[in-house]
Design a protein around this motif. Structure first.
Motif, PDB file in Angstrom:
ATOM      1  N   GLY A 167       0.772  -1.234   0.000  1.00  0.00           N
ATOM      2  CA  GLY A 167       0.000   0.000   0.000  1.00  0.00           C
ATOM      3  C   GLY A 167       0.803   1.284   0.000  1.00  0.00           C
ATOM      4  N   PHE A 168       2.128   1.190  -0.021  1.00  0.00           N
ATOM      5  CA  PHE A 168       2.949   2.397  -0.090  1.00  0.00           C
ATOM      6  C   PHE A 168       2.768   3.068  -1.448  1.00  0.00           C
ATOM      7  CE2 PHE A 168       4.986   0.180   3.344  1.00  0.00           C
ATOM      8  CZ  PHE A 168       5.610   1.140   4.118  1.00  0.00           C
ATOM      9  N   ILE A 169       2.842   4.388  -1.454  1.00  0.00           N
ATOM     10  CA  ILE A 169       2.786   5.119  -2.722  1.00  0.00           C
ATOM     11  C   ILE A 169       4.088   5.902  -2.907  1.00  0.00           C
ATOM     12  CG2 ILE A 169       0.270   5.320  -2.713  1.00  0.00           C
ATOM     13  CD1 ILE A 169       0.913   8.378  -2.095  1.00  0.00           C
ATOM     14  N   ARG A 170       4.410   6.155  -4.161  1.00  0.00           N
ATOM     15  CA  ARG A 170       5.608   6.938  -4.477  1.00  0.00           C
ATOM     16  C   ARG A 170       5.293   8.407  -4.221  1.00  0.00           C
ATOM     17  NH1 ARG A 170       7.618   4.099 -10.130  1.00  0.00           N
ATOM     18  NH2 ARG A 170       7.402   1.964  -9.343  1.00  0.00           N
ATOM     19  N   ASP A 171       6.025   8.989  -3.299  1.00  0.00           N
ATOM     20  CA  ASP A 171       5.776  10.375  -2.915  1.00  0.00           C
ATOM     21  C   ASP A 171       6.679  11.337  -3.668  1.00  0.00           C
ATOM     22  OD1 ASP A 171       4.636  12.440  -1.137  1.00  0.00           O
ATOM     23  OD2 ASP A 171       6.666  12.494  -0.288  1.00  0.00           O
ATOM     24  N   LYS A 172       7.951  10.960  -3.833  1.00  0.00           N
ATOM     25  CA  LYS A 172       8.907  11.885  -4.438  1.00  0.00           C
ATOM     26  C   LYS A 172      10.105  11.115  -4.970  1.00  0.00           C
ATOM     27  CE  LYS A 172      11.547  16.011  -3.230  1.00  0.00           C
ATOM     28  NZ  LYS A 172      11.875  16.966  -2.170  1.00  0.00           N
ATOM     29  N   ARG A 173      10.634  11.583  -6.096  1.00  0.00           N
ATOM     30  CA  ARG A 173      11.885  11.024  -6.615  1.00  0.00           C
ATOM     31  C   ARG A 173      13.035  11.847  -6.058  1.00  0.00           C
ATOM     32  NH1 ARG A 173      13.148   8.651 -12.445  1.00  0.00           N
ATOM     33  NH2 ARG A 173      15.366   8.248 -12.142  1.00  0.00           N
ATOM     34  N   LEU A 174      14.020  11.166  -5.504  1.00  0.00           N
ATOM     35  CA  LEU A 174      15.179  11.819  -4.906  1.00  0.00           C
ATOM     36  C   LEU A 174      16.390  11.574  -5.795  1.00  0.00           C
ATOM     37  CD1 LEU A 174      14.448  10.525  -1.301  1.00  0.00           C
ATOM     38  CD2 LEU A 174      13.861  12.768  -2.235  1.00  0.00           C
ATOM     39  N   HIS A 175      16.793  12.601  -6.524  1.00  0.00           N
ATOM     40  CA  HIS A 175      17.892  12.475  -7.485  1.00  0.00           C
ATOM     41  C   HIS A 175      19.232  12.397  -6.762  1.00  0.00           C
ATOM     42  CE1 HIS A 175      15.272  13.119 -10.912  1.00  0.00           C
ATOM     43  NE2 HIS A 175      14.656  14.029 -10.169  1.00  0.00           N
ATOM     44  N   ARG A 176      20.055  11.439  -7.207  1.00  0.00           N
ATOM     45  CA  ARG A 176      21.406  11.229  -6.657  1.00  0.00           C
ATOM     46  C   ARG A 176      21.373  11.116  -5.137  1.00  0.00           C
ATOM     47  NH1 ARG A 176      25.621  11.747  -9.827  1.00  0.00           N
ATOM     48  NH2 ARG A 176      26.905  12.647  -8.209  1.00  0.00           N
ATOM     49  N   TYR A 177      20.426  10.382  -4.616  1.00  0.00           N
ATOM     50  CA  TYR A 177      20.213  10.236  -3.175  1.00  0.00           C
ATOM     51  C   TYR A 177      21.312   9.405  -2.513  1.00  0.00           C
ATOM     52  CZ  TYR A 177      17.736   9.053   1.153  1.00  0.00           C
ATOM     53  OH  TYR A 177      17.374   8.885   2.468  1.00  0.00           O
ATOM     54  N   TYR A 178      21.760   8.383  -3.203  1.00  0.00           N
ATOM     55  CA  TYR A 178      22.759   7.474  -2.631  1.00  0.00           C
ATOM     56  C   TYR A 178      24.177   7.885  -3.011  1.00  0.00           C
ATOM     57  CZ  TYR A 178      18.859   4.512  -1.385  1.00  0.00           C
ATOM     58  OH  TYR A 178      17.698   4.039  -0.839  1.00  0.00           O
ATOM     59  N   LEU A 179      25.152   7.465  -2.217  1.00  0.00           N
ATOM     60  CA  LEU A 179      26.549   7.811  -2.470  1.00  0.00           C
ATOM     61  C   LEU A 179      27.038   7.331  -3.821  1.00  0.00           C
ATOM     62  CD1 LEU A 179      28.123   7.131   1.053  1.00  0.00           C
ATOM     63  CD2 LEU A 179      27.608   9.342  -0.009  1.00  0.00           C
ATOM     64  N   ASN A 180      26.422   6.249  -4.331  1.00  0.00           N
ATOM     65  CA  ASN A 180      26.823   5.738  -5.646  1.00  0.00           C
ATOM     66  C   ASN A 180      26.195   6.541  -6.781  1.00  0.00           C
ATOM     67  OD1 ASN A 180      24.144   4.927  -5.761  1.00  0.00           O
ATOM     68  ND2 ASN A 180      24.592   2.744  -5.844  1.00  0.00           N
ATOM     69  N   GLY A 181      25.463   7.597  -6.448  1.00  0.00           N
ATOM     70  CA  GLY A 181      24.822   8.444  -7.456  1.00  0.00           C
ATOM     71  C   GLY A 181      23.443   7.980  -7.860  1.00  0.00           C
ATOM     72  N   GLY A 182      22.981   6.885  -7.278  1.00  0.00           N
ATOM     73  CA  GLY A 182      21.672   6.337  -7.631  1.00  0.00           C
ATOM     74  C   GLY A 182      20.514   7.157  -7.082  1.00  0.00           C
ATOM     75  N   ASP A 183      19.442   7.171  -7.849  1.00  0.00           N
ATOM     76  CA  ASP A 183      18.219   7.851  -7.427  1.00  0.00           C
ATOM     77  C   ASP A 183      17.400   6.940  -6.518  1.00  0.00           C
ATOM     78  OD1 ASP A 183      19.023   9.845  -9.131  1.00  0.00           O
ATOM     79  OD2 ASP A 183      17.408   9.577 -10.580  1.00  0.00           O
ATOM     80  N   ALA A 184      16.526   7.560  -5.739  1.00  0.00           N
ATOM     81  CA  ALA A 184      15.637   6.811  -4.847  1.00  0.00           C
ATOM     82  C   ALA A 184      14.224   7.348  -4.984  1.00  0.00           C
ATOM     83  CB  ALA A 184      16.093   6.938  -3.406  1.00  0.00           C
ATOM     84  N   PHE A 185      13.277   6.561  -4.558  1.00  0.00           N
ATOM     85  CA  PHE A 185      11.911   7.028  -4.377  1.00  0.00           C
ATOM     86  C   PHE A 185      11.648   7.115  -2.886  1.00  0.00           C
ATOM     87  CE2 PHE A 185      10.621   5.366  -8.669  1.00  0.00           C
ATOM     88  CZ  PHE A 185      10.192   6.582  -9.166  1.00  0.00           C
ATOM     89  N   ARG A 186      11.013   8.201  -2.469  1.00  0.00           N
ATOM     90  CA  ARG A 186      10.470   8.271  -1.120  1.00  0.00           C
ATOM     91  C   ARG A 186       9.083   7.662  -1.204  1.00  0.00           C
ATOM     92  NH1 ARG A 186      11.270  13.503   0.914  1.00  0.00           N
ATOM     93  NH2 ARG A 186      13.177  12.620   1.772  1.00  0.00           N
ATOM     94  N   LEU A 187       8.809   6.688  -0.359  1.00  0.00           N
ATOM     95  CA  LEU A 187       7.524   5.986  -0.343  1.00  0.00           C
ATOM     96  C   LEU A 187       6.818   6.302   0.956  1.00  0.00           C
ATOM     97  CD1 LEU A 187       8.867   2.547  -1.556  1.00  0.00           C
ATOM     98  CD2 LEU A 187       7.759   4.273  -2.944  1.00  0.00           C
ATOM     99  N   LYS A 188       5.475   6.417   0.890  1.00  0.00           N
ATOM    100  CA  LYS A 188       4.688   6.705   2.085  1.00  0.00           C
ATOM    101  C   LYS A 188       3.517   5.747   2.190  1.00  0.00           C
ATOM    102  CE  LYS A 188       5.616  11.573   2.820  1.00  0.00           C
ATOM    103  NZ  LYS A 188       5.025  12.912   3.006  1.00  0.00           N
ATOM    104  N   LEU A 189       3.192   5.433   3.429  1.00  0.00           N
ATOM    105  CA  LEU A 189       2.008   4.647   3.746  1.00  0.00           C
ATOM    106  C   LEU A 189       1.305   5.370   4.886  1.00  0.00           C
ATOM    107  CD1 LEU A 189       0.311   1.997   3.511  1.00  0.00           C
ATOM    108  CD2 LEU A 189       1.784   1.094   5.329  1.00  0.00           C
ATOM    109  N   TRP A 190       0.078   5.817   4.626  1.00  0.00           N
ATOM    110  CA  TRP A 190      -0.699   6.496   5.667  1.00  0.00           C
ATOM    111  C   TRP A 190      -1.400   5.450   6.508  1.00  0.00           C
ATOM    112  CZ3 TRP A 190       0.387   8.766   1.087  1.00  0.00           C
ATOM    113  CH2 TRP A 190       0.890  10.069   1.146  1.00  0.00           C
ATOM    114  N   LEU A 191      -1.280   5.589   7.811  1.00  0.00           N
ATOM    115  CA  LEU A 191      -1.859   4.614   8.739  1.00  0.00           C
ATOM    116  C   LEU A 191      -3.197   5.070   9.296  1.00  0.00           C
ATOM    117  CD1 LEU A 191       1.386   3.671  10.709  1.00  0.00           C
ATOM    118  CD2 LEU A 191       0.406   2.555   8.690  1.00  0.00           C
ATOM    119  N   LYS A 192      -3.485   6.341   9.206  1.00  0.00           N
ATOM    120  CA  LYS A 192      -4.741   6.880   9.745  1.00  0.00           C
ATOM    121  C   LYS A 192      -5.521   7.591   8.657  1.00  0.00           C
ATOM    122  CE  LYS A 192      -3.264   7.278  14.454  1.00  0.00           C
ATOM    123  NZ  LYS A 192      -3.324   8.000  15.673  1.00  0.00           N
TER     124      LYS A 192
END
Length: 80
Positions: A55-80
């Motif tokens: 049930g997580f959704i993609r909230d934001k793309r994080l460019h060059r987030y990791y030390l290896n230069g890789g991008d990440a997605f911030r994922l969120k799951l609302w509990l309430k």
């Protein structure tokens, strides 16, 4: 004496990973958390599938987030 190590199949690891994340989510609910936020590398298809299936959704793309230069997605799951 048997000294062999058990071999886990990919599906066993997926089941285990899903169970662990569900357990963490339940613990967070009991603590009154309103949302779960995490990051995972875009290339990590297994993690992306696991979280999105829970049930997580993609909230934001994080460019060059990791030390290896890789991008990440911030994922969120609302509990309430």
């Amino acid at each position: 004496m048997d000294r062999s190590l058990p071999i886990l199949r990919v599906c066993d690891l997926q089941i285990l990973g899903t169970a662990l994340v569900r357990k963490c989510i339940e613990a967070m609910k009991l603590q009154g958390c309103e949302e779960v936020v995490l990051e995972t590398e875009i290339k990590n298809k297994g993690a992306m599938a696991l979280y999105e299936n829970l049930g997580f959704i993609r909230d934001k793309r994080l460019h060059r987030y990791y030390l290896n230069g890789g991008d990440a997605f911030r994922l969120k799951l609302w509990l309430k």
